[in-house]
Design a protein around this motif. Structure first.
Motif, PDB file in Angstrom:
ATOM      1  N   MET A  72       0.830  -1.202   0.000  1.00  0.00           N
ATOM      2  CA  MET A  72       0.000   0.000   0.000  1.00  0.00           C
ATOM      3  C   MET A  72       0.868   1.257   0.000  1.00  0.00           C
ATOM      4  N   LYS A  73       0.498   2.206  -0.812  1.00  0.00           N
ATOM      5  CA  LYS A  73       1.199   3.488  -0.858  1.00  0.00           C
ATOM      6  C   LYS A  73       0.373   4.541  -0.123  1.00  0.00           C
ATOM      7  N   THR A  74       1.036   5.477   0.518  1.00  0.00           N
ATOM      8  CA  THR A  74       0.333   6.589   1.148  1.00  0.00           C
ATOM      9  C   THR A  74       0.897   7.909   0.630  1.00  0.00           C
ATOM     10  N   LEU A  75       0.043   8.706   0.027  1.00  0.00           N
ATOM     11  CA  LEU A  75       0.424  10.055  -0.390  1.00  0.00           C
ATOM     12  C   LEU A  75      -0.276  11.042   0.540  1.00  0.00           C
ATOM     13  N   THR A  76       0.174  12.291   0.523  1.00  0.00           N
ATOM     14  CA  THR A  76      -0.473  13.297   1.369  1.00  0.00           C
ATOM     15  C   THR A  76      -0.864  14.512   0.541  1.00  0.00           C
ATOM     16  N   VAL A  77      -2.067  14.997   0.764  1.00  0.00           N
ATOM     17  CA  VAL A  77      -2.467  16.285   0.214  1.00  0.00           C
ATOM     18  C   VAL A  77      -2.165  17.314   1.300  1.00  0.00           C
ATOM     19  N   SER A  78      -1.198  18.181   1.037  1.00  0.00           N
ATOM     20  CA  SER A  78      -0.696  19.099   2.080  1.00  0.00           C
ATOM     21  C   SER A  78      -1.491  20.396   2.085  1.00  0.00           C
ATOM     22  N   LEU A  79      -2.354  20.544   3.074  1.00  0.00           N
ATOM     23  CA  LEU A  79      -3.188  21.745   3.189  1.00  0.00           C
ATOM     24  C   LEU A  79      -3.264  22.167   4.654  1.00  0.00           C
ATOM     25  N   ASP A  80      -2.116  22.329   5.280  1.00  0.00           N
ATOM     26  CA  ASP A  80      -2.042  22.702   6.698  1.00  0.00           C
ATOM     27  C   ASP A  80      -2.953  21.814   7.539  1.00  0.00           C
ATOM     28  N   GLU A  81      -3.848  22.449   8.297  1.00  0.00           N
ATOM     29  CA  GLU A  81      -4.649  21.646   9.230  1.00  0.00           C
ATOM     30  C   GLU A  81      -5.697  20.804   8.501  1.00  0.00           C
ATOM     31  N   ARG A  82      -5.864  21.054   7.202  1.00  0.00           N
ATOM     32  CA  ARG A  82      -6.789  20.230   6.424  1.00  0.00           C
ATOM     33  C   ARG A  82      -6.058  19.179   5.574  1.00  0.00           C
ATOM     34  N   SER A  83      -4.807  18.928   5.876  1.00  0.00           N
ATOM     35  CA  SER A  83      -4.048  17.900   5.147  1.00  0.00           C
ATOM     36  C   SER A  83      -4.666  16.525   5.383  1.00  0.00           C
ATOM     37  N   TYR A  84      -4.536  15.643   4.391  1.00  0.00           N
ATOM     38  CA  TYR A  84      -5.083  14.296   4.579  1.00  0.00           C
ATOM     39  C   TYR A  84      -4.359  13.296   3.707  1.00  0.00           C
ATOM     40  N   PRO A  85      -4.416  12.018   4.110  1.00  0.00           N
ATOM     41  CA  PRO A  85      -3.725  10.973   3.351  1.00  0.00           C
ATOM     42  C   PRO A  85      -4.599  10.375   2.246  1.00  0.00           C
ATOM     43  N   ILE A  86      -3.921   9.941   1.171  1.00  0.00           N
ATOM     44  CA  ILE A  86      -4.547   9.113   0.145  1.00  0.00           C
ATOM     45  C   ILE A  86      -3.888   7.740   0.255  1.00  0.00           C
TER      46      ILE A  86
END
Lengths: 360, 360
Positions: A1-15
């Motif tokens: 499994m790969k994990t990427l991150t959408v970097s948006l400060d406190e709204r960041s989340y993993p894919i």
């Protein structure tokens, strides 16, 4: 499994991208802290995957809204159906909503989550290629209006995106191709090396080679996450993700939602954007042919419907979020791998593209 | 003219309070950079003030949506009417929407602005006391659902708020009193000195003394702006602005939207909150009587409708945004001038308040 991150400060989340991650249930459980969970899905996806999701919800108050399948259900009426279900079950502001399905379910559910009690958390579980590489990532949520695609919506980010590649095993061929349109888009707008890789691997993708698909999804999400992190609310570069979409939305709205799949309409639109870029002297004939050829090999339509007259086409394109004060603005290609920002286009050149190109 | 500021970093905005500021047109012109402007108002307000606003729109593409008056039009159907008007006029993402009216128009228009093309700028021109002291400030936008008030909405801040106190000259007495309920609320939850001032000046306010009204509006907005700046998305202290609202929303939903004005329902709810606070040993009899007396002097109802049975009342209160996972939570008063955060309440005490208090 790969994990990427959408970097948006406190709204960041993993894919999370991988095979059978839905089955294990571990990832979903990690992000589901709410004691109330509403799953929104459709009649095609529910028999395949709803039980797998429900297994993670034991001990919680849960419910499901199961909508009919198709773009025509990405509507305010469907959003109201979700609100009805939430209120009937007295779901509170700390409830979590799970979108289980393709782009229609994801966009619609995200919008409902953004509006219910002024915003409740939600999780994206995309089950189509198009949703896994594009619509589930980046927080654009919306419903359609009879006069225009995605005209009512919100920027609203999910808690996480869970892209289980094994759900693509059950995807119809036509849906797989539609997803490839958005994959190819990333190559066109900002990733020439990926475009070249796609030229070499398009048959493997169509044959659903697991490694090839996983790579294409990961590289697409990486491109998307970078663009979104740079420009969440589309004040600049994010608009390039809409290559071909102004043309495509006009086709979808004009032909009736659901006649063309979103990815199919976008494929045609990208060919038109390429043609218009050629007329501006940006792309040469060979580049246009390379683009059209790859889309064709992906089993996508590359010509607009003959019954969409030019003036009607223009009128439909006039309803577009990139337009400013009545001026039509389009994303074009400076070369393969580099898109322009939204720009005003010469109306006569546009007419030429719409009529000549469309009538072949 | 007074100018207050709601401090929210890059979303900060001014509140202008003064007489005849709409007539001069200068403030509105200062904030209207868009070349497309849509005014949303209702059939009561349009004949009085729409022309004044339109005078500021010369040289721009403008249109107006005029809705029927009343809480029952704070609905998704009305929002769709606004979207229809915007799309028919091909209003783009840089268009500005102006809310001209009371709380219903402001909340509804703000929600439509938040959702149209995922968000367009909007301006609040509140024309009722309630809207000037409360609903136009702070960015809470919403429409009602048949099962619950304000259940579908967004946090979305305006570009500015333009409170022209001379619009109150045309306000019905009943609407003036309804606005005073929210004014009194600020005294109750956090401003004891203001509560004392209101006890001394309530007759002047009812007589529409201009200076008294201007002071009451300014002090109310100051209180609201401070609370919103501290807690925009209601993770804490902002909830205290909802004193009496859980009771009040149940009355509004249960009796049919529009039967009670929002401020009237909130007045009753604040009396019930005071009664429940007394039962908890927080308020003494005298304080409760002081609160009820001031509301009564403001010509507001202080008793719930006799035909709202206790169990139905409880069921309606169970749909509330402050609730967590099915637990009913209320704002109560520790003393006059100090509200509690949302807290779980003993159901038997609540029943006692609902039945005994309601049946007098």
């Amino acid at each position: 499994m790969k994990t990427l991150t959408v970097s948006l400060d406190e709204r960041s989340y993993p894919i999370y991208i991988g095979s059978r991650i839905l089955e294990s249930g571990e990832i979903l459980a990690r992000h589901l802290s709410s004691s109330q969970v509403m799953v929104v899905t459709n009649e095609t996806v529910a028999p395949l995957y709803l039980d797998k999701v429900k297994q993670c919800l034991q001990g919680k108050q849960s419910a499901a809204v199961i909508l009919p399948d198709g773009e025509s259900y990405k509507s305010m009426e469907s959003a109201m159906t979700i609100f009805d279900g939430l209120l009937a079950g007295k779901f509170s502001r700390d409830a979590c909503i799970v979108a289980l399905g393709g782009g229609v379910i994801g966009d619609l559910t995200g919008f409902a989550a953004a509006c219910y009690q002024r915003g409740v958390p939600f999780i994206q579980i995309p089950t189509t290629l198009l949703a896994q590489v594009d619509s589930s990532v980046g927080g654009k949520t919306a419903v359609n209006h009879p006069r225009g695609k995605n005209m009512i919506g919100a920027f609203y980010q999910p808690l996480c995106v869970l892209a289980d590649t094994s759900t693509l095993d059950t995807l119809a061929d036509r849906e797989l191709s539609a997803g490839l349109a958005e994959v190819i888009k990333y190559g066109l707008i900002r990733d020439f090396a990926f475009f070249v890789w796609l030229e070499a691997n398009i048959e493997a993708l169509l044959a659903r080679d697991a490694d090839s698909l996983a790579y294409a999804i990961e590289r697409s999400c990486l491109n998307k996450a970078e663009v979104v992190a740079e420009d969440e609310r589309e004040s600049g570069v994010r608009a390039t993700l809409n290559l071909g979409h102004t043309f495509g939305h006009a086709i979808e709205t004009g032909m009736g939602y659901g006649t063309y799949l979103h990815g199919e309409a976008v494929a045609i639109g990208m060919c038109q954007a390429a043609d218009l870029s050629r007329r501006l002297g940006w792309l040469d004939e060979d580049s246009v042919e390379r683009i059209v050829s790859l889309l064709r090999r992906a089993r996508l339509p590359v010509k607009p419907p003959v019954d969409l007259a030019v003036e009607r086409y223009l009128d439909l394109m006039a309803v577009d979020k990139k337009n400013v004060a009545g001026e039509l603005r389009l994303i074009l290609l400076e070369k393969i791998g580099q898109a322009s920002l939204p720009m005003e286009v010469d109306l006569e050149l546009l007419r030429a593209t719409l009529s000549e190109y469309g009538r072949v």
